[in-house]
Design an enzyme around this catalytic site. Structure first.
Site, PDB file in Angstrom:
ATOM      1  N   ARG A 290      11.821  -7.140   4.866  1.00 27.32           N
ATOM      2  CA  ARG A 290      11.859  -5.693   4.635  1.00 27.32           C
ATOM      3  C   ARG A 290      12.955  -5.010   5.460  1.00 27.32           C
ATOM      4  NH1 ARG A 290       6.199  -2.624   4.474  1.00 27.32           N
ATOM      5  NH2 ARG A 290       6.086  -2.931   6.723  1.00 27.32           N
TER       6      ARG A 290
ATOM      7  N   ARG B 282       0.290  -9.161  13.445  1.00 27.62           N
ATOM      8  CA  ARG B 282      -0.276  -8.116  12.577  1.00 27.62           C
ATOM      9  C   ARG B 282      -1.187  -8.721  11.514  1.00 27.62           C
ATOM     10  NH1 ARG B 282       4.636  -5.173  10.242  1.00 27.62           N
ATOM     11  NH2 ARG B 282       3.178  -3.708   9.328  1.00 27.62           N
TER      12      ARG B 282
ATOM     13  N   ARG C 104      12.220  -2.654  10.866  1.00 35.49           N
ATOM     14  CA  ARG C 104      11.242  -2.036  11.767  1.00 35.49           C
ATOM     15  C   ARG C 104      10.935  -2.989  12.915  1.00 35.49           C
ATOM     16  NH1 ARG C 104       6.330   0.101   8.024  1.00 35.49           N
ATOM     17  NH2 ARG C 104       5.165  -0.988   9.637  1.00 35.49           N
TER      18      ARG C 104
ATOM     19  N   LYS D  25       0.825  -1.218   0.000  1.00 34.64           N
ATOM     20  CA  LYS D  25       0.000   0.000   0.000  1.00 34.64           C
ATOM     21  C   LYS D  25       0.857   1.265   0.000  1.00 34.64           C
ATOM     22  CE  LYS D  25      -2.267  -0.740   3.844  1.00 34.64           C
ATOM     23  NZ  LYS D  25      -1.653  -1.993   4.326  1.00 34.64           N
TER      24      LYS D  25
ATOM     25  N   ARG E  97      -8.934   0.813   9.807  1.00 38.32           N
ATOM     26  CA  ARG E  97      -8.488  -0.560  10.041  1.00 38.32           C
ATOM     27  C   ARG E  97      -9.504  -1.356  10.840  1.00 38.32           C
ATOM     28  NH1 ARG E  97      -2.662   0.446   9.542  1.00 38.32           N
ATOM     29  NH2 ARG E  97      -1.444  -1.431   9.738  1.00 38.32           N
TER      30      ARG E  97
END
Ligand code: AMP
Length: 215
Positions: free
Chosen positions: A127, A171, A160, A13, A88
């Site tokens: 990531r 998540r 992160r 996104k 969300r």
């Protein structure tokens, strides 16, 4: 264009939002970015948000809704915006509808970027982000030339806190339970569009532009 971007963590996104803001000349409103900045700045809000974020849970609706309301009232949102990572939960979506009804400017599109769960795990655990210039890499798909070092600026790459494996599982579960129902929510409003978020960044972007139009 007033657009909501839906999709699991890791669906791309944020990457697509960056391209959309260039094409449409409207701001991206990422609640994740706003919250990460509050955490980095050590504000009271950031301190409250951090404990939820580190575990991969959601920050309370009341906090996030307040942030978005404030942001939507700013001048640069008059031409439209891309909401990335918000809403969300169903209460967040309902609160957003109410705010936008008061502003007489309802959403044009809710765009869902769909990616399967195995791909999402690799995208998220792989990531890495540059500390200096925020350039993103992925150790599986787009690794830097030298381990841990940014190709662009030589900065140090980091993972992160919420991209660690256990947190990611959480998540994704939170997404399934709390956010996936929004697909139906917007389908019922007849503003849902979907694209499969697999392929090159440009291919996905072209598919997105084709489904949302140029309004
Ligand atoms: P993101 O960068 O969008 O994946 O967001 C990172 C984290 O910030 C999430 O895992 C949540 O803890 C928090 N967060 C971001 N947006 C929201 C939201 N709309 N509602 C609740 N928590 C959020």
């Amino acid at each position: 264009m007033r657009l909501v971007l839906l999709g699991a963590p890791g669906a791309g996104k944020g990457t697509q939002a960056k391209k959309l803001i260039e094409k449409y000349g409207i701001p991206q409103i990422s609640t994740g970015d706003i919250l990460r900045k509050a955490v980095a700045d050590g504000t009271p809000l950031g301190k409250e948000a951090k404990s939820y974020m580190d575990k991969g849970g959601l920050v309370p609706d009341s906090v996030v809704i307040g942030l978005v309301k404030e942001r939507l009232a700013q001048d640069d949102c008059k031409k439209g915006y891309i909401l990335d990572g918000f809403p969300r939960t169903t209460p967040q979506a309902e609160a957003l509808d109410k705010v936008l009804a008061d502003m007489k400017s309802p959403l044009d599109v809710a765009l869902s970027v769909d990616v399967d769960k195995n791909d999402l795990m690799k995208r998220l655990t792989g990531r890495r982000t540059c500390k200096s210039c925020q350039q993103m890499y992925n150790v599986y798909f787009s690794s830097p030339k030298k381990d841990g070092v940014c190709d662009k600026c030589g900065g140090q790459l980091f993972q992160r806190d919420d991209d660690k494996e256990e947190t990611i599982k959480n998540r994704l579960d939170v997404y399934e339970k709390s956010t996936a129902p929004l697909i139906d929510y917007y389908k019922k409003q007849n503003i849902l569009k979907s694209v499969v978020g697999v392929g090159s960044i440009d291919d996905i972007f072209n598919k997105i532009v084709a489904v949302i139009g140029t309004k």
